[in-house]
Design a protein around this motif. Structure first.
Motif, PDB file in Angstrom:
ATOM      1  N   SER A 145       4.756  -2.478  -9.786  1.00 40.00           N
ATOM      2  CA  SER A 145       4.359  -3.782 -10.332  1.00 40.00           C
ATOM      3  C   SER A 145       5.492  -4.392 -11.151  1.00 40.00           C
ATOM      4  N   ARG A 176      -1.997  -4.547 -13.706  1.00 45.69           N
ATOM      5  CA  ARG A 176      -1.329  -4.020 -12.507  1.00 45.69           C
ATOM      6  C   ARG A 176      -0.882  -2.576 -12.711  1.00 45.69           C
ATOM      7  N   ALA A 194      -4.458  -5.447  -9.055  1.00 47.92           N
ATOM      8  CA  ALA A 194      -4.852  -5.588 -10.454  1.00 47.92           C
ATOM      9  C   ALA A 194      -6.181  -4.888 -10.688  1.00 47.92           C
TER      10      ALA A 194
END
Length: 318
Positions: A6, A90, A45
């Motif tokens: 991420s 994330r 997420a």
């Protein structure tokens, strides 16, 4: 092996901030160019409901909607921003995805994660949400729904700092075993009580560290005789390295690789899937931190090759 990232969510940190935000993209670049056996996947997420498995809903809302006080932001170490909140989601989502992949494939990783200082009701020490705590509880719920069985979890935390938030979240939960091996005089200065804590003196080098690790793993297996964990979350912090700005220990790069090898070998011998998180790493030379973490991931791919050769993959936890 699947690994989740991420790093495209970069926080707008003040000039001179000591958190090494750039290491995540550097690590992904090294993995992409040098470890073709690793399949890089963007992190999803985590939802509010998933976060609430380990966190107070009011705290989840405060992060999501920007209600954090200045004192809360100082304890976390990051100023609030929408990108900070999204990055935290994330990071948890990456560990959730890696845990699901590990239960299927034997091992999987996140290129971040290991945010073990976050408590149920607050963040701390650069940790907003506790990714391992959320993922562990979600995997237990999903396992029970599919198999009508209990998934016992072990957290093997070898970051140089104690996993205080993880210890607090699972304090009264006998289904999750928390092991933390850390510097005695390092942050956090008020420790929580894990199921097994091993405190190391400043300046600890490879040989005594590895001896302590062997003893810790032996205790872990002894305490699970007849009821082995069905999943391990391994926090493979790079910060016990002798060149780490915050570590205070004296491990070599080879010593850290041997640490990883022993964890993977112990899990392989017992047929236990492993979720690998990178946890901390604050090297004076950032490339050294990245190299330590790249080696961890390379060793993890070897673990998966061994896993694929097993006649049976995921054990049925007691």
């Amino acid at each position: 092996m699947r690994a989740f990232y991420s790093d495209h969510f970069v926080l707008p940190l003040p000039e001179g901030h000591r958190f090494p935000m750039g290491k995540y993209a550097l690590l992904r670049d090294r993995v992409a160019s040098e470890l073709p056996e690793v399949r890089l996947c963007p992190a999803p997420a985590a939802s509010d409901g998933e976060l609430a498995l380990a966190h107070e809903p009011v705290y989840v809302s405060a992060v999501a909607e920007g209600w954090l006080t200045q004192a809360q932001q100082r304890e976390i170490g990051f100023p609030w921003s929408a990108r900070m909140a999204e990055r935290a989601r994330r990071s948890v989502g990456a560990t959730i995805a890696a845990a699901r992949a590990a239960l299927e494939d034997g091992v999987a990783a996140t290129l971040a994660g290991g945010t073990h200082h976050a408590y149920a009701d607050k963040g701390s020490g650069y940790c907003v949400f506790n990714d391992v705590a959320v993922a562990a509880r979600l995997m237990q719920a999903e396992w029970h729904r599919r198999r009508r069985a209990l998934l016992r979890v072990a957290v093997v935390d070898l970051d140089v700092h104690q996993g205080n938030g993880t210890a607090a979240i699972f304090r009264d939960d006998p289904t999750v075993f928390t092991l933390s091996m850390h510097g005695a005089r390092n942050f956090p200065f008020r420790k929580e009580v894990s199921d097994l804590d091993l405190e190391l003196p400043d300046g600890c080098e490879d040989e005594p560290y590895l001896d302590a690790l062997d003893g810790a793993l032996n205790q872990l297996w002894h305490r699970h005789e007849g009821r082995p964990p069905g999943l391990i979350f391994y926090l493979a912090g790079a910060d016990p390295y002798r060149g780490d700005r915050l570590g205070r220990l004296r491990l070599s790069v080879d010593g850290l690789a041997e640490r990883d090898r022993r964890v993977f070998a112990a899990a392989h011998a017992r047929g236990i899937p492993v979720v690998v998180t990178m946890a901390g790493g604050y090297g004076r030379v950032i490339e050294e931190t990245v190299e330590i973490q790249r080696r961890t991931l390379s060793l993890a791919t070897g673990f998966q090759q061994q896993w694929n050769n097993r006649s049976s993959h995921v054990p049925t936890p007691a």
